[in-house]
Design a protein around this motif. Sequence first.
Motif, short mmCIF file in Angstrom:
data_model
loop_
_atom_site.label_atom_id
_atom_site.label_comp_id
_atom_site.label_asym_id
_atom_site.label_seq_id
_atom_site.Cartn_x
_atom_site.Cartn_y
_atom_site.Cartn_z
N SER A 248 -18.93 54.02 -73.11
CA SER A 248 -18.69 52.58 -73.28
C SER A 248 -18.57 51.96 -71.89
O SER A 248 -18.48 52.66 -70.87
N GLU A 249 -18.54 50.63 -71.85
CA GLU A 249 -18.51 49.94 -70.56
C GLU A 249 -17.25 50.25 -69.75
O GLU A 249 -17.25 50.13 -68.52
N ARG A 250 -16.19 50.66 -70.42
CA ARG A 250 -14.91 50.89 -69.72
C ARG A 250 -14.75 52.33 -69.23
O ARG A 250 -13.80 52.63 -68.50
N ILE A 251 -15.62 53.23 -69.62
CA ILE A 251 -15.49 54.64 -69.23
C ILE A 251 -16.03 54.84 -67.82
O ILE A 251 -17.13 54.40 -67.49
N GLN A 252 -15.22 55.49 -67.00
CA GLN A 252 -15.65 55.84 -65.66
C GLN A 252 -16.30 57.22 -65.69
O GLN A 252 -15.76 58.15 -66.29
N VAL B 154 -20.39 35.51 -64.14
CA VAL B 154 -21.15 36.68 -63.69
C VAL B 154 -21.39 37.61 -64.88
O VAL B 154 -20.46 37.99 -65.57
N THR B 155 -22.65 37.98 -65.08
CA THR B 155 -23.05 38.89 -66.15
C THR B 155 -23.80 40.07 -65.55
O THR B 155 -24.74 39.88 -64.78
N VAL B 156 -23.36 41.28 -65.90
CA VAL B 156 -24.03 42.50 -65.48
C VAL B 156 -24.57 43.19 -66.72
O VAL B 156 -23.83 43.49 -67.65
N THR C 156 -19.71 42.73 -68.46
CA THR C 156 -20.63 43.85 -68.33
C THR C 156 -20.99 44.36 -69.71
O THR C 156 -20.11 44.56 -70.56
N PHE C 157 -22.30 44.57 -69.94
CA PHE C 157 -22.77 44.96 -71.27
C PHE C 157 -23.82 46.06 -71.16
O PHE C 157 -24.73 45.98 -70.34
N ARG D 294 -20.34 46.20 -77.79
CA ARG D 294 -20.01 44.95 -77.11
C ARG D 294 -21.22 44.02 -77.06
O ARG D 294 -21.07 42.79 -77.14
N LEU D 295 -22.41 44.61 -76.92
CA LEU D 295 -23.62 43.79 -76.92
C LEU D 295 -23.77 43.05 -78.24
O LEU D 295 -24.11 41.86 -78.28
#
Length: 373
Positions: A139-143, A175-177, A239-240, A302-303
């Motif tokens: 997911s977007e939050r996982i490092q 800002v969109t990534v 971020t998506f 999230r998308l």
Amino acid sequence: MGVVVLVTGVARHLGARFAAEVRRRPGVDLVVGVDVQPPRSPAAEPDGPAAPYRFHQLDLRRPALSRVLAEHQVDTVVHLSVSATGLGSTNRSAVKESNVIGTMQLLGACQKAPAVRRLVVKSTTGVYGSAPRDPAVFSERIQPKDPPGGGFAKDAAEVEGYARGFARRRPDVAVTVLRFANIVGPNADTPLSEYFALPVLPTVLGYDPRLQFVHEDDAVAVLCRAVGEPEPGTTNTGTFNVAGEGVLLLSQCARRLGRPTLPLLLPAVSWMAVLARQTRLVDVSTEQLRLLTHGRVVDTSRLRETFGYRPAFTTPEAFADFAAAQGPGLLPPERLAAVTDRLTALLGPEGPAGTATATATAAVPNRPRRPRS
């Protein structure tokens, strides 16, 4: 006064397609294209009403970009020139400098441009890396446990870091990534599409990675949505991950293309990748080799739920459209699938160890096939 959109990387296929599409969007008054080289062919005029288009041939590493932003009063910047390959150069250091230094100069120019109100940055799911102990889904939050140590993926990670710093310095800018999975389609020009165009696909013995794809049509649609105002109940800031639903194994991709695979030990595949790069046959980077060994799958909830976009093509559908545009393989896909199904039926679940292991591996993500001793 409508929206003025500046698009970097318009000499590439995705940048050219997006620039043509965004010109047709209501509320867009002008589209400004920027790249180090002019497009290979003049941009086709969209059907129906379209915003004017201006092209500036310049290097993002040069200060002339500030003049372009001020001249056209640009309020929306779409940064698409971060790429795994360079235009007119295969030198890795030149590509990295274009990606990283070019982005730094672009963001520096945007920071000084008061008219800029929105920034969209094209990134890649490669920032998560590919390692044997990766989670089943990112997911977007996982490092990542094993972040990319070089190549395009590291460039993208650095670019994302600069984008986050820019967002802190200019909180008034949205800002969109967008982290795209491998983009495929009839005209996709990516290193992975070059790999799939080979008559025989070298693979790593004992591994069958899970892959995700996004169709080029969906990539353009997501970029267009990121440029405009968000629809009610959604947001296009943040971020998506961008990928089609579902996954494909590398072996399934090969069967759909009708291309035989050549399983080799990892050192042999690495040596072949170096040789292919030196002879410019195909650009198989170290990070791509890791992807073709361990695979990668990302979560796109999230998308769909936050960004408000559901890709029109699933991963299998996107790859099927890509495969339809490729030349015929050495093995017709229908015959190859029929042979595979027949062998599976003959061997059954109690057949040789390789069959049972392959079935189990397909159900367990990112785990190598281990031959029975």
